[in-house]
Design a protein around this motif. Structure first.
Motif, PDB file in Angstrom:
ATOM      1  N   UNK A 156       0.848  -1.189   0.000  1.00  0.00           N
ATOM      2  CA  UNK A 156       0.000   0.000   0.000  1.00  0.00           C
ATOM      3  C   UNK A 156       0.886   1.242   0.000  1.00  0.00           C
ATOM      4  N   UNK A 157       0.711   2.101  -1.002  1.00  0.00           N
ATOM      5  CA  UNK A 157       1.661   3.179  -1.276  1.00  0.00           C
ATOM      6  C   UNK A 157       1.049   4.570  -1.137  1.00  0.00           C
ATOM      7  N   UNK A 158       1.913   5.514  -0.811  1.00  0.00           N
ATOM      8  CA  UNK A 158       1.565   6.935  -0.828  1.00  0.00           C
ATOM      9  C   UNK A 158       2.634   7.662  -1.626  1.00  0.00           C
ATOM     10  N   UNK A 159       2.225   8.442  -2.625  1.00  0.00           N
ATOM     11  CA  UNK A 159       3.173   9.208  -3.429  1.00  0.00           C
ATOM     12  C   UNK A 159       3.828  10.283  -2.560  1.00  0.00           C
ATOM     13  N   UNK A 160       5.171  10.362  -2.627  1.00  0.00           N
ATOM     14  CA  UNK A 160       5.906  11.330  -1.828  1.00  0.00           C
ATOM     15  C   UNK A 160       6.530  12.411  -2.699  1.00  0.00           C
ATOM     16  N   UNK A 161       7.165  12.022  -3.781  1.00  0.00           N
ATOM     17  CA  UNK A 161       7.787  13.002  -4.669  1.00  0.00           C
ATOM     18  C   UNK A 161       7.910  12.412  -6.068  1.00  0.00           C
ATOM     19  N   UNK A 162       8.182  13.257  -7.031  1.00  0.00           N
ATOM     20  CA  UNK A 162       8.393  12.818  -8.414  1.00  0.00           C
ATOM     21  C   UNK A 162       9.754  13.295  -8.886  1.00  0.00           C
ATOM     22  N   UNK A 163      10.531  12.362  -9.406  1.00  0.00           N
ATOM     23  CA  UNK A 163      11.853  12.666  -9.950  1.00  0.00           C
ATOM     24  C   UNK A 163      11.802  12.448 -11.458  1.00  0.00           C
ATOM     25  N   UNK A 164      12.935  12.584 -12.133  1.00  0.00           N
ATOM     26  CA  UNK A 164      12.995  12.416 -13.579  1.00  0.00           C
ATOM     27  C   UNK A 164      14.292  11.728 -13.959  1.00  0.00           C
ATOM     28  N   UNK A 165      14.215  10.747 -14.838  1.00  0.00           N
ATOM     29  CA  UNK A 165      15.422  10.094 -15.334  1.00  0.00           C
ATOM     30  C   UNK A 165      16.109  10.980 -16.358  1.00  0.00           C
ATOM     31  N   UNK A 166      17.427  11.056 -16.281  1.00  0.00           N
ATOM     32  CA  UNK A 166      18.177  11.801 -17.280  1.00  0.00           C
ATOM     33  C   UNK A 166      19.420  11.015 -17.686  1.00  0.00           C
TER      34      UNK A 166
END
Length: 297
Positions: A156-166
């Protein structure tokens, strides 16, 4: 059975050493040895064995038993924390799993600092590993809560942050003048990756992984500084979450992907119904902290 015996077994399983296990649970080495011997005698089976180098590992029956032991100890910790909450106190332990190559040191340090300031009597025990390891730790109750890359099944998950692949290339690379890089442009490139399944997982997100799109992996290294030095020298390229990049990048250019490839990073528990009060506080604090962190970055 008693809790000292069960704690000793888990500590030995986690550390692989009587000395380190004793340190972790604040007992003497002889006390840990006696607790394990008593537990094995009571159960009538051998739970641990040593190899020639003295490293301790679980036997087959030990591997079957250890998930039940972890669950028992987690329940006991929850009971104690519930009792403290009833007394108006917030203290105890929260075991947190973090992904080495995904969760940036700045993010982790900021989150832990926020939680410590809010709940100074709560102790966070940090476990660091690869993506698959953290997932297994959550399911096997090795940790109470852990970072995951969404979507993550069976938890069971809660979104914390969003990153980006580079993509990271040296400054004299043919792609360094581009504003973004497509998957097609990466097919003939040689990659330098970490020695973990996390790196393979990230490549799969880019588009590699099928029989027709196998990546060309030139080198594998354990240390990110080594990987960046090799990229700087033109030995290959690599890919990283943007928040994992060092603050100073000399001789290397980070390039976004086209189309962009976001990484949704969350915190996960095995079951929201069965978490300890401390874990609930950690998750609540993380959600509040996340808004400030995302605004900052």
């Amino acid at each position: 059975m008693n809790f000292s015996q069960l704690q000793s077994l888990v500590a030995l399983a986690d550390t692989g050493s009587f000395t380190e296990a004793a340190y972790d649970i604040n007992l003497t080495q002889s006390a840990v040895s006696h607790a394990l011997a008593s537990l094995e005698s009571e159960l009538g089976v051998t739970l641990l064995e040593r190899n020639r180098k003295g490293v301790v590992s679980l036997t087959v029956v030990g591997q079957k038993i250890i998930p039940h032991v972890r669950a028992l100890l987690a329940e006991a910790e929850s009971i104690e924390q519930e009792a403290r909450v009833a007394q108006g106190k917030a203290s105890g332990k929260v075991r947190l799993g973090s992904i080495n190559s995904i969760i940036s040191p700045d993010l982790l340090a900021s989150l832990l600092t926020s939680f410590q300031r809010s709940y100074p009597d709560m102790e966070v025990v940090l476990f660091e590993g690869a993506m698959q390891e953290v997932g297994a730790w959550i399911e096997d109750s090795v940790v109470d809560i852990g970072f995951v890359v969404l979507p993550a099944p069976n938890v069971e998950c809660s979104l914390i942050t969003t990153d980006e692949l580079c993509i990271l290339v040296p400054t004299d690379h043919r792609l360094c003048g581009r504003t973004a890089v497509t998957f097609k442009e990466l097919r003939e490139e040689g990659f330098i990756l970490e020695k973990s399944q996390c790196a393979v997982h990230l490549l799969q997100r880019v588009g590699f992984g099928t029989s027709k799109n196998r990546p060309r992996i030139r080198y594998r290294a354990s240390d990110s500084a080594t990987i960046l030095a090799m990229v700087r020298e033109g030995l290959g390229i690599t890919l990283l979450p943007r928040q994992m990049l060092p603050k100073k990048l000399e001789g290397i250019i980070p390039l976004p992907l086209d189309p962009p490839l976001p990484l949704q990073i969350g915190l996960a528990v095995k079951s929201a119904r069965a978490v300890s009060p401390g874990t609930t506080l950690f998750l609540q604090n993380a959600r509040t902290w996340a808004h400030e962190y995302d605004e900052f970055f």
